[in-house]
Design an enzyme around this catalytic site. Structure first.
Site, PDB file in Angstrom:
ATOM      1  N   THR A   1      45.131   4.655  35.677  1.00 33.15           N
ATOM      2  CA  THR A   1      44.854   5.325  34.406  1.00 33.15           C
ATOM      3  C   THR A   1      43.414   5.830  34.373  1.00 33.15           C
ATOM      4  O   THR A   1      43.118   6.772  33.646  1.00 33.15           O
ATOM      5  CB  THR A   1      45.047   4.343  33.237  1.00 33.15           C
TER       6      THR A   1
ATOM      7  N   GLY B   1      40.029  -6.538  51.211  1.00 37.20           N
ATOM      8  CA  GLY B   1      41.383  -6.052  51.449  1.00 37.20           C
ATOM      9  C   GLY B   1      42.379  -6.593  50.434  1.00 37.20           C
ATOM     10  O   GLY B   1      43.583  -6.524  50.633  1.00 37.20           O
TER      11      GLY B   1
ATOM     12  N   SER C   1      35.609  -5.361  46.370  1.00 36.54           N
ATOM     13  CA  SER C   1      34.428  -5.751  47.150  1.00 36.54           C
ATOM     14  C   SER C   1      33.505  -4.541  47.318  1.00 36.54           C
ATOM     15  O   SER C   1      32.282  -4.655  47.285  1.00 36.54           O
ATOM     16  CB  SER C   1      34.842  -6.303  48.515  1.00 36.54           C
TER      17      SER C   1
ATOM     18  N   ASP D   1      36.482   0.214  38.758  1.00 36.48           N
ATOM     19  CA  ASP D   1      35.896  -0.904  39.500  1.00 36.48           C
ATOM     20  C   ASP D   1      34.392  -1.023  39.234  1.00 36.48           C
ATOM     21  O   ASP D   1      33.858  -2.115  39.033  1.00 36.48           O
ATOM     22  CB  ASP D   1      36.110  -0.715  41.006  1.00 36.48           C
TER      23      ASP D   1
HETATM   24  C1  GLA Z   1      41.339   1.467  42.796  1.00 38.64           C
HETATM   25  C2  GLA Z   1      40.318   2.534  42.384  1.00 38.64           C
HETATM   26  C3  GLA Z   1      40.164   2.546  40.861  1.00 38.64           C
HETATM   27  C4  GLA Z   1      41.504   2.614  40.152  1.00 38.64           C
HETATM   28  C5  GLA Z   1      42.497   1.606  40.729  1.00 38.64           C
HETATM   29  C6  GLA Z   1      43.870   1.762  40.171  1.00 38.64           C
HETATM   30  O1  GLA Z   1      40.845   0.196  42.508  1.00 38.64           O
HETATM   31  O2  GLA Z   1      39.076   2.280  42.981  1.00 38.64           O
HETATM   32  O3  GLA Z   1      39.321   3.600  40.476  1.00 38.64           O
HETATM   33  O4  GLA Z   1      42.021   3.916  40.194  1.00 38.64           O
HETATM   34  O5  GLA Z   1      42.569   1.693  42.147  1.00 38.64           O
HETATM   35  O6  GLA Z   1      43.879   1.461  38.832  1.00 38.64           O
END
Ligand code: GLA
Length: 389
Positions: A40, A128, A133, A179
Site C-alpha cells: 500500500t 532475508g 535489515s 520500512d
Molecule cells: C517492502 C518494501 C516496502 C513495502 C513492502 C510491502 O518491504 O521495501 O516499501 O512496499 O515491501 O508492503
C-alpha cells in the site's frame, strides 16, 4: 528500552580495529515488522508497522578529507573507500557497499550535510526475513552521517527519504517508504498507523495482553530479484486506468464500476490495494480498542488478498499462516508480512495462547518435513536515534 549494548560493543570493537581509536558518535536504527497494510505504501495508502528490537549500529568519526571509509563488521575484512567530492559510483548489484554509497550520494540531494567520515557498522536484524535489515542500515547511516555533518537533530522524514532514494538509485529496489519511516519513527508502546500520502504517523498502542509472534518461513526473500518492481508497475497501470493520481483515491464502488474494461490482473492488484487500505484502518482501530478478534480477522483477510489478488505469497508461507491461524482461533490472526515471496509470517495473539502457538509450530515443521525455523516475539521499539554524540 531495548538493550543495544552487545551490538554497540561489536561495532565499537570493529571501529577500533579499523581506525585505532574510539568513534566520536554512534547511531542506531531498528528493523520493523508490518502488522498489516502491505503493498500500500507506494500507492499512497496505509500501513500499520511496528519497529523491532533488532537494528543496526553505525559508529562514526570525522575524516579531514572528502572521503568515506566504511567497515562492515559482520563481514570478513569488508571495507569500502570512496571520495565524496566526485560522483559516487555504484558497486556491483548485491554488494553492501551500495547502501553506504547510496546514503552518501543521497544526503546532499535532500539538503542534508555529508562530510568525510570513518565508519563501522554491525546489525542483528535477521536477514532475508522481510524485517527491513536494509532500511535499518540506511537510516542508521543517514543519521550518523548527518550528525557528523553537524546536524544532531535532523528531520527524520528527510533521512527516511534519503534511505529510500538510496534503495532506488544504488541498491536497485523501487521500494516505498514503509520500512524507512517505521525505522525512523518507531515507538516503544506499539505500532504506527502510517499514512503514506501525508507521511504522518499516528501511534497506536499495542494491547497489554497480546503478543507479536514472528515466524521465518525458511524461504529467503530478495526484493530486488522478486517481482516487486513489476507489482509496482501494475499498480501504476491500474491508477492510470481508473484515472486517479494513486490507488489511494479509489474506493470499492469506483473499483467495481470499472471492472468490465480492466485487465483482470491489473484489476486484482487494484482490488488488493483498495481493500488493504480499508482493512489497515479498521485494524488500527481494533488494536487501539484491544479487540484482537477484529484485528485478527483483518490480518487473515489481508493474507488472502496478498495471496490471491496481489499474488506475492508462496506456498510455504500460506501453509504456515494456515497452521498459525488454526492454533490462534478467534482471538488474533496471522499473515505474511512485508514484500512477500518468502520472508516471515507475523501473528498477533493473546499472551495466554503462546504455549499453544509453540506446540502448533513444532507440529507444523514436523508435518511439513521442513527444517524447524525458530520463531520469536516481536517487541515494539523506539525508532532511530543517536546513542552517543
Ligand atoms: C517492502 C518494501 C516496502 C513495502 C513492502 C510491502 O518491504 O521495501 O516499501 O512496499 O515491501 O508492503
Amino acid at each position: 528500552m531495548i538493550d543495544t549494548s552487545p551490538l554497540v560493543e561489536r561495532t565499537v570493537a570493529a571501529f577500533f580495529n579499523a581506525y585505532g581509536h574510539a568513534p566520536e558518535l554512534l547511531a542506531f536504527a531498528p528493523g520493523r515488522v508490518n502488522l498489516i497494510g502491505d503493498h500500500t505504501d507506494y500507492n499512497d495508502g496505509f500501513a500499520l508497522p511496528c519497529a523491532l528490537q533488532f537494528g543496526t549500529v553505525v559508529a562514526a568519526s570525522p575524516l579531514e578529507e572528502p572521503r568515506i571509509i566504511a567497515r562492515a563488521a559482520d563481514l570478513q575484512a569488508a571495507d569500502d573507500d570512496f571520495r565524496i567530492d566526485a560522483p559516487i559510483e555504484t558497486a556491483a548489484q548485491g554488494n553492501w557497499q551500495n547502501h553506504v554509497r547510496g546514503i552518501a550520494a543521497g544526503l546532499p540531494a535532500f539538503g542534508l550535510p555529508v562530510s568525510g567520515a570513518k565508519l563501522a557498522f554491525s546489525g542483528n536484524v535477521p536477514q532475508g526475513n522481510g524485517l527491513s535489515s536494509s532500511a535499518s542500515l540506511g537510516v542508521a547511516l543517514g543519521l550518523a552521517l548527518t550528525a557528523l555533518g553537524g546536524e544532531k537533530a535532523p528531520d527524520k522524514q528527510a533521512i527516511a527519504r534519503v534511505a529510500q532514494w538510496s534503495e532506488h538509485h544504488y541498491v536497485g529496489c523501487a521500494c516505498g517508504l514503509l520500512d524507512q519511516i517505521s525505522s525512523a519513527y518507531g515507538r516503544q508502546d506499539g505500532a504506527l498507523l502510517l499514512d503514506c500520502r501525508s507521511l504522518t504517523v499516528q501511534p497506536v498502542a499495542f494491547p497489554a495482553d497480546a503478543a507479536i509472534v514472528i515466524v521465518p518461513s525458511g524461504v529467503a526473500r530478495g526484493l530486488v530479484d522478486s517481482a516487486y518492481n513489476e507489482r509496482r508497475a501494475q499498480c501504476r497501470k491500474a491508477a492510470e486506468y481508473f484515472g486517479v493520481e494513486s490507488l489511494r483515491e479509489l474506493d470499492l464502488a469506483m473499483l467495481e464500476a470499472g471492472e468490465a474494461g480492466c485487465d483482470p490482473i491489473v484489476f486484482r492488484r487494484a482490488r488488493h490495494v483498495v481493500t488493504e487500505n480499508a482493512r489497515t484502518r479498521s485494524a488500527a482501530e481494533a488494536m487501539a480498542r484491544g479487540d484482537l478478534a477484529e484485528l485478527g480477522q483483518a490480518m487473515r483477510a489481508s493474507h488472502a488478498s496478498l495471496r490471491d489478488d496481489f499474488e506475492v505469497s508462496v506456498s510455504a508461507v500460506d501453509a504456515l499462516v494456515e497452521s498459525l491461524n488454526a492454533a490462534i482461533g478467534e482471538g488474533g490472526g496471522a499473515r505474511m508480512t512485508g514484500g512477500g515471496f518468502g520472508g516471515s509470517v507475523v501473528a498477533v495473539v493473546a499472551v495466554d495462547r503462546l504455549p499453544a502457538i509453540d506446540r502448533a509450530l513444532a507440529d507444523h515443521w514436523r508435518r511439513t518435513g521442513k527444517p524447524d525455523q525458530a520463531h520469536f516475539l516481536g517487541i515494539p521499539s523506539a525508532g532511530a536515534r543517536l546513542l552517543k554524540g
